[in-house]
Write a protein that holds these residues in place. Structure first.
Motif, mmCIF file in Angstrom:
data_model
loop_
_atom_site.group_PDB
_atom_site.id
_atom_site.type_symbol
_atom_site.label_atom_id
_atom_site.label_comp_id
_atom_site.label_asym_id
_atom_site.label_seq_id
_atom_site.Cartn_x
_atom_site.Cartn_y
_atom_site.Cartn_z
ATOM 1 N N GLU A 24 12.180 7.841 -1.263
ATOM 2 C CA GLU A 24 11.815 7.480 -2.639
ATOM 3 C C GLU A 24 12.694 8.246 -3.641
ATOM 4 O O GLU A 24 13.206 7.689 -4.612
ATOM 5 N N LEU A 25 12.865 9.533 -3.376
ATOM 6 C CA LEU A 25 13.728 10.347 -4.239
ATOM 7 C C LEU A 25 15.153 9.783 -4.244
ATOM 8 O O LEU A 25 15.801 9.695 -5.292
ATOM 9 N N GLN A 26 15.602 9.368 -3.056
ATOM 10 C CA GLN A 26 16.974 8.847 -2.939
ATOM 11 C C GLN A 26 17.139 7.455 -3.542
ATOM 12 O O GLN A 26 18.261 7.012 -3.759
ATOM 13 N N LEU A 59 6.608 10.592 -9.196
ATOM 14 C CA LEU A 59 6.753 9.827 -7.952
ATOM 15 C C LEU A 59 5.567 10.012 -7.010
ATOM 16 O O LEU A 59 5.167 9.075 -6.331
ATOM 17 N N PHE A 60 5.013 11.215 -6.958
ATOM 18 C CA PHE A 60 4.039 11.515 -5.898
ATOM 19 C C PHE A 60 2.658 11.937 -6.396
ATOM 20 O O PHE A 60 1.772 12.204 -5.583
ATOM 21 N N GLY A 61 2.481 12.064 -7.715
ATOM 22 C CA GLY A 61 1.157 12.366 -8.252
ATOM 23 C C GLY A 61 0.829 13.849 -8.291
ATOM 24 O O GLY A 61 1.534 14.674 -7.698
ATOM 25 N N PRO A 62 -0.273 14.197 -9.009
ATOM 26 C CA PRO A 62 -0.585 15.605 -9.275
ATOM 27 C C PRO A 62 -1.002 16.433 -8.053
ATOM 28 O O PRO A 62 -0.620 17.594 -7.945
ATOM 29 N N GLU A 63 -1.759 15.837 -7.122
ATOM 30 C CA GLU A 63 -2.227 16.644 -5.979
ATOM 31 C C GLU A 63 -1.021 17.106 -5.149
ATOM 32 O O GLU A 63 -0.911 18.271 -4.780
ATOM 33 N N ARG A 64 -0.136 16.146 -4.865
ATOM 34 C CA ARG A 64 1.035 16.468 -4.049
ATOM 35 C C ARG A 64 1.974 17.432 -4.791
ATOM 36 O O ARG A 64 2.535 18.352 -4.182
ATOM 37 N N TYR A 103 9.932 24.078 0.190
ATOM 38 C CA TYR A 103 9.037 22.976 0.551
ATOM 39 C C TYR A 103 9.843 21.848 1.168
ATOM 40 O O TYR A 103 11.060 21.787 1.003
ATOM 41 N N GLN A 104 9.152 20.984 1.921
ATOM 42 C CA GLN A 104 9.823 19.870 2.593
ATOM 43 C C GLN A 104 9.094 18.579 2.242
ATOM 44 O O GLN A 104 7.893 18.462 2.477
ATOM 45 N N LEU A 105 9.812 17.604 1.698
ATOM 46 C CA LEU A 105 9.226 16.294 1.444
ATOM 47 C C LEU A 105 9.170 15.511 2.755
ATOM 48 O O LEU A 105 9.960 15.762 3.670
ATOM 49 N N VAL A 143 12.337 19.452 -12.253
ATOM 50 C CA VAL A 143 12.193 18.630 -11.045
ATOM 51 C C VAL A 143 10.704 18.314 -10.835
ATOM 52 O O VAL A 143 10.332 17.231 -10.384
ATOM 53 N N GLU A 144 9.870 19.269 -11.229
ATOM 54 C CA GLU A 144 8.425 19.096 -11.072
ATOM 55 C C GLU A 144 7.929 17.807 -11.729
ATOM 56 O O GLU A 144 7.025 17.146 -11.219
ATOM 57 N N ARG A 145 8.505 17.461 -12.873
ATOM 58 C CA ARG A 145 8.028 16.255 -13.565
ATOM 59 C C ARG A 145 8.416 14.984 -12.802
ATOM 60 O O ARG A 145 7.719 13.974 -12.876
ATOM 61 N N VAL A 146 9.518 15.033 -12.084
ATOM 62 C CA VAL A 146 9.900 13.878 -11.262
ATOM 63 C C VAL A 146 8.962 13.771 -10.061
ATOM 64 O O VAL A 146 8.470 12.691 -9.725
#
Ligand SMILES: *Cc1c(COP(=O)(O)O)cnc(C)c1O
Length: 495
Positions: free
Chosen positions: A368-370, A340-345, A359-361, A333-336
């Motif tokens: 975006e995930l949906q 979608l949200f970049g390395p810092e996030r 964690y909470q998006l 899931v980390e790769r998705v």
């Protein structure tokens, strides 16, 4: 052009900022405990699909891998892809069969161990061994398995130079077939160890070993490096992109869809390698509407996709009849998130997961995930009912992992589009559950369950499975956790 691999949690100044494919395969751990992901995905031109209508699997695979520009010799790629000859039909290692009006099942289990891990692990074994040999290095792969990865890893690394495998399994925690597939493997570079305990114990023992200073010192002394063959290794993901493209081409060939028509991909998910392969294929140009994430009662992914919340604080792992999907921390899931949200996030979210087990998006992130995923889960009783009704109504026999997809197919589609569901294990791998679904008789051992299913369905038990029960046991270690280090060290001295 060769694809660069960058880190999902950003760079810590100690690791290189980008690496080649070969480095990502041999040393998969990146800065801050992150993973390597391709910096850019090759893009498939519009006529790619019509041009590949006549291609066999290997020809398609060759083209896709070439576009990734991986830094391995063509000869090695050919040798790796040649392993699809071990599948039932080399041109169609994963046949796609229509089961319902809009539902097509891509059967990923026609390889030597009768489960989907072969699709990627078979060629991956050649790649890893060739890379080790080219560098004159010796690698040890440690694996803890609940049943499917173990047999597939042993099968692919058997007698391959430069790689040894030590595989831990919970004694009594796998099916008879899975256990026999492991303990009948006989090669000097393989060691299979049964542990008194469950899968969590096996995994905890493995972690302890990886942290052990005395163990590391002995490995250094013998010039053996540790590597990993689990599904976070991009070397496996690469081979998982291919079958999604192939399955879509199959629908085109069968006249089920027109060029460019969108489909749903319906994936029984655990560590998210399979789904990630579909996600990458989509990003490369595969016409996909959404990826349906099917889970069992360990439904962290369902919650994540529906609510943007990943939360395992109150969860205990539940043992289900689809054990390969019994996972709470789904690594890929980390790769998705990274994509979608970049390395810092991603780094922020992953450290929240480590520290707070949740964690909470944000709302925007969840939306975006949906845009990419929908999800549902299936409990054991529903799965059993799907196995029974699909056999009775469509004459189609499936395993409990695949059954989870059938529920998600019924509940997740928002548009009446054709759907490719991925079947990840043959009926022979989880026969007691299937025998129960078909005959009502619960609690059978594998051998009797297999016979009852074969009789009921009028099919034969494949020879590779039947012969398992006659093969001599080559690996007879069943030990306590505290003896593992000693056992593995004595194996390394022998080999
Ligand atoms: C590994 C496995 C899965 C889960 O696949 P992921 O790529 O880990 O999501 C599902 N079904 C079976 C039979 C498996 O072996």
């Amino acid at each position: 052009m060769s694809t660069a691999f960058i880190e999902t949690r950003g760079n810590d100044g100690q690791h290189p900022e980008q690496v080649r494919f070969s480095d990502a395969v041999l040393t998969p751990m990146a800065s801050f405990g992150g993973l390597y992901s391709p910096e850019r995905l090759p893009q498939l031109e519009e006529d790619f699909f019509t041009r590949h209508l006549e291609s066999g699997y290997v020809e398609l695979a060759r083209d896709l891998i070439r576009r990734f520009g991986v830094d391995i010799d063509d000869g090695v790629i050919e040798e790796a892809l040649a392993l699809y000859r071990r599948f039932d039909d080399p041109d169609h290692p994963c046949p796609v069969v229509q089961v319902k009006e809009d539902l097509f099942v891509s059967e990923l289990w026609h390889g030597p161990t009768r489960a989907f891990k072969d699709m990627a692990l078979q060629p991956f074994g050649v790649v890893l061994s060739a890379l080790a040999r080219a560098r004159g290095e010796e690698y040890l792969i440690l694996a803890a398995t609940s049943g499917d990865t173990g047999p597939a890893a042993l099968e692919t690394f058997k007698n391959r130079p430069g790689v040894r495998v030590a595989c831990l399994y919970p004694d009594g925690g796998t099916s008879d077939v899975q256990r026999l597939q492991m303990v009948t493997e006989d090669a000097p570079n393989l060691k299979v160890i049964g542990i008194h305990g469950n899968f969590d114990d096996a995994q905890a023992a493995l972690k302890q070993l990886l942290a052990s200073k005395s163990f590391q010192a002995r490995l250094d002394q013998q010039h053996i490096a540790l590597s990993a063959a689990n599904s976070v290794n991009f070397g496996r993901i690469l081979f998982q992109i291919i079958y999604h493209v192939h399955s879509y081409l199959e629908l085109l060939r069968q006249g089920a869809i027109a060029p460019g028509e969108k489909v749903y991909l319906d994936v029984p998910s655990g560590n998210f390698g399979n789904a990630l392969g579909g996600y990458y294929a989509w990003k490369m140009g595969l016409p996909v509407e959404r990826i349906i994430i099917a889970s069992n009662r360990n439904n962290v992914l369902t919650d994540l996709i529906r609510s943007g919340r990943y939360d395992i604080r109150e969860r205990e792992l539940i043992a289900t009849t689809s054990p390969a999907m019994d996972i709470l921390v789904s690594s890929n899931v980390e790769r998705v998130l990274f994509d979608l949200f970049g390395p810092e996030r991603t780094r922020e979210l992953m450290s929240e997961l480590t520290e707070n087990r949740a964690y909470q998006l944000s709302d925007e992130e969840t939306a975006e995930l949906q845009r990419h995923f929908v999800a549902d889960f299936c409990d054991d009783a529903e799965g059993l009912a799907y196995i029974r009704s699909t056999f009775e109504q469509q004459g189609y026999l499936m395993d409990p992992h695949t059954a989870n997809c059938f529920k998600a197919f019924d509940s997740c589609r928002e548009l009446p589009l054709k759907t490719i569901a991925y079947s990840t294990a043959e009926w022979t791998k989880f026969s007691p559950v299937i025998a129960e679904a078909l005959t009502g008789k619960a609690g059978l051992r594998d051998q009797e369950a297999l016979e009852r299913i074969a009789t009921k369905a009028g099919i034969e038990i494949p020879a590779v499975i039947r012969e398992l029960f006659e093969r001599p046991i080559a690996q007879d270690s069943v030990i306590d956790k505290q003896d593992i280090e000693r056992e593995i060290l004595s194996f390394l001295e022998r080999a």
